[in-house]
Design a protein around this motif. Structure first.
Motif, PDB file in Angstrom:
ATOM      1  N   SER A  71      20.344 -67.413-103.116  1.00 63.13           N
ATOM      2  CA  SER A  71      21.523 -67.868-103.863  1.00 63.13           C
ATOM      3  C   SER A  71      22.357 -66.698-104.374  1.00 63.13           C
ATOM      4  N   LEU A  72      21.737 -65.532-104.526  1.00 64.40           N
ATOM      5  CA  LEU A  72      22.458 -64.338-104.958  1.00 64.40           C
ATOM      6  C   LEU A  72      23.145 -63.631-103.786  1.00 64.40           C
ATOM      7  N   GLY A  73      23.049 -64.234-102.600  1.00 65.22           N
ATOM      8  CA  GLY A  73      23.747 -63.711-101.442  1.00 65.22           C
ATOM      9  C   GLY A  73      23.075 -62.540-100.764  1.00 65.22           C
ATOM     10  N   VAL A  74      21.753 -62.430-100.926  1.00 67.28           N
ATOM     11  CA  VAL A  74      21.012 -61.310-100.336  1.00 67.28           C
ATOM     12  C   VAL A  74      19.962 -61.861 -99.376  1.00 67.28           C
ATOM     13  N   ASP A  75      19.904 -61.277 -98.196  1.00 68.12           N
ATOM     14  CA  ASP A  75      18.845 -61.625 -97.262  1.00 68.12           C
ATOM     15  C   ASP A  75      17.543 -61.029 -97.784  1.00 68.12           C
ATOM     16  N   LEU A  76      16.493 -61.831 -97.765  1.00 67.02           N
ATOM     17  CA  LEU A  76      15.216 -61.373 -98.321  1.00 67.02           C
ATOM     18  C   LEU A  76      14.740 -60.092 -97.644  1.00 67.02           C
ATOM     19  N   ALA A  77      15.075 -59.930 -96.372  1.00 62.94           N
ATOM     20  CA  ALA A  77      14.667 -58.723 -95.643  1.00 62.94           C
ATOM     21  C   ALA A  77      15.367 -57.477 -96.176  1.00 62.94           C
ATOM     22  N   ASN A  78      16.499 -57.692 -96.846  1.00 67.66           N
ATOM     23  CA  ASN A  78      17.265 -56.561 -97.374  1.00 67.66           C
ATOM     24  C   ASN A  78      17.091 -56.381 -98.879  1.00 67.66           C
ATOM     25  N   ALA A  79      16.188 -57.168 -99.485  1.00 65.65           N
ATOM     26  CA  ALA A  79      15.961 -57.059-100.926  1.00 65.65           C
ATOM     27  C   ALA A  79      15.303 -55.725-101.270  1.00 65.65           C
ATOM     28  N   LYS A  80      15.538 -55.275-102.496  1.00 68.91           N
ATOM     29  CA  LYS A  80      14.977 -53.995-102.934  1.00 68.91           C
ATOM     30  C   LYS A  80      13.487 -54.126-103.228  1.00 68.91           C
ATOM     31  N   PRO A  81      12.685 -53.144-102.833  1.00 64.80           N
ATOM     32  CA  PRO A  81      11.275 -53.140-103.261  1.00 64.80           C
ATOM     33  C   PRO A  81      11.199 -52.837-104.752  1.00 64.80           C
TER      34      PRO A  81
END
Length: 302
Positions: A71-81
């Motif tokens: 919903s925040l417009g971020v692909d989970l694969a591109n989320a920050k560790p």
């Protein structure tokens, strides 16, 4: 923290047979795998049952996290560790919560930590420390006040759009979608009104819950009383008060009363009821503090 690191022996030794019977009854009686000794009962409670409960909470919470990341417009694969320390704190917190509102707050916090850009923001661990101290009732009240604040912010934006011909929009306001904002505002209004109606129907029970939650949220500096204006009559003698000893007594006594009212409202905040009373309008005498709004932003409520 694993069960092996918790010193349980002193606690187990202190459990009497009567207490063990209470625990057994609370756990559903002499079920499979639970025998008569206190050690066996305690082991059953803090062993597999708790592990399964926390795994279930953990799974549910992270599924919600994935939804919020999207919903925040971020692909989970591109989320920050996450930093390892933050990850341990946040994952531990979400695994211990099965209340729907609090579980969602933990999920929102994790999602925000995995998606937000660098910049000034309250730390995830600071928010986690607050969430750990919230009861389900106080979390519900915090969420309600966050919705009220969000509604106020949306209304201000809509007013800016409606009056853009008279007051030109700032650059960051020109991309606002009035239709989407209006839809969200209407939905929030319905939810907020529904909360107040439910509280009115519950009567004294709801009032008691609000008062207990008020004390918790005040202690955490998440809410404070709304400012109440005290209007002083700056020209009493023009309004018919006689310029004599009786008139002066009246003016001075009115001033003393108004000053006392002002001081009481500003210093005895904990004694003010949470809900508005003696008024036709539903609502609260309290609102989010600056700290409360910062935490609400971190949870993506504002």
């Amino acid at each position: 923290m694993s069960n092996e690191t918790i010193p349980l022996d002193p606690l187990i030794d202190a459990v009497s047979p009567i207490a063990a019977g209470v625990v057994k009854a609370a756990a559903g009686g002499a079920a499979s795998g639970v025998r008569d000794t206190a050690a066996d009962i305690w082991g059953a409670l803090v062993g597999d049952r708790v592990k399964h409960w926390r795994v279930r909470n953990f799974t549910t919470g992270l599924e919600k996290t994935a939804e919020h990341v999207k919903s925040l417009g971020v692909d989970l694969a591109n989320a920050k560790p996450l930093p390892y320390g933050d990850m341990l704190v946040l994952f531990d917190g979400v695994s211990k919560e099965d209340d729907l509102n609090l579980s969602d707050m933990w999920a929102r916090l994790i999602a925000k930590a995995m998606t937000e850009k660098e910049g000034p923001s309250v730390s995830s661990r600071s928010v986690a420390a607050v969430l750990e101290q919230l009861s389900p009732d106080s979390a519900r009240v915090f969420l309600l006040l966050a919705k009220v604040k969000r509604s106020e912010l949306l209304n201000a934006k809509l007013n800016r759009i409606r009056n853009k011909d008279f007051f030109p929009l700032a650059d960051e306001e020109k991309n606002l979608n009035g239709e989407e904002l209006n839809t969200e505002y209407d939905q929030l209004s319905i939810e907020i009104e529904g909360e107040w109606k439910t509280s009115n129907l519950e009567g004294a029970a709801a009032k008691a819950k609000f008062e207990v939650s008020k004390a918790e949220l005040l202690r955490l500096n998440l809410i404070h009383p709304k400012k109440v204006e005290v209007h002083f009559n700056d020209s009493p003698f023009r309004d018919g008060v006689m310029v004599n000893s009786d008139g002066l007594d009246k003016v001075v006594s009115d001033l003393i009363r108004q000053f006392q009212e002002l001081v009481d409202r500003r210093t005895l905040s904990a004694e003010r009821p949470f809900l508005k009373e003696h008024t036709s309008a539903s609502g609260s005498n309290f609102e989010l503090t600056e700290a409360g709004m910062e935490i609400a932003k971190k949870l993506d409520f504002l």
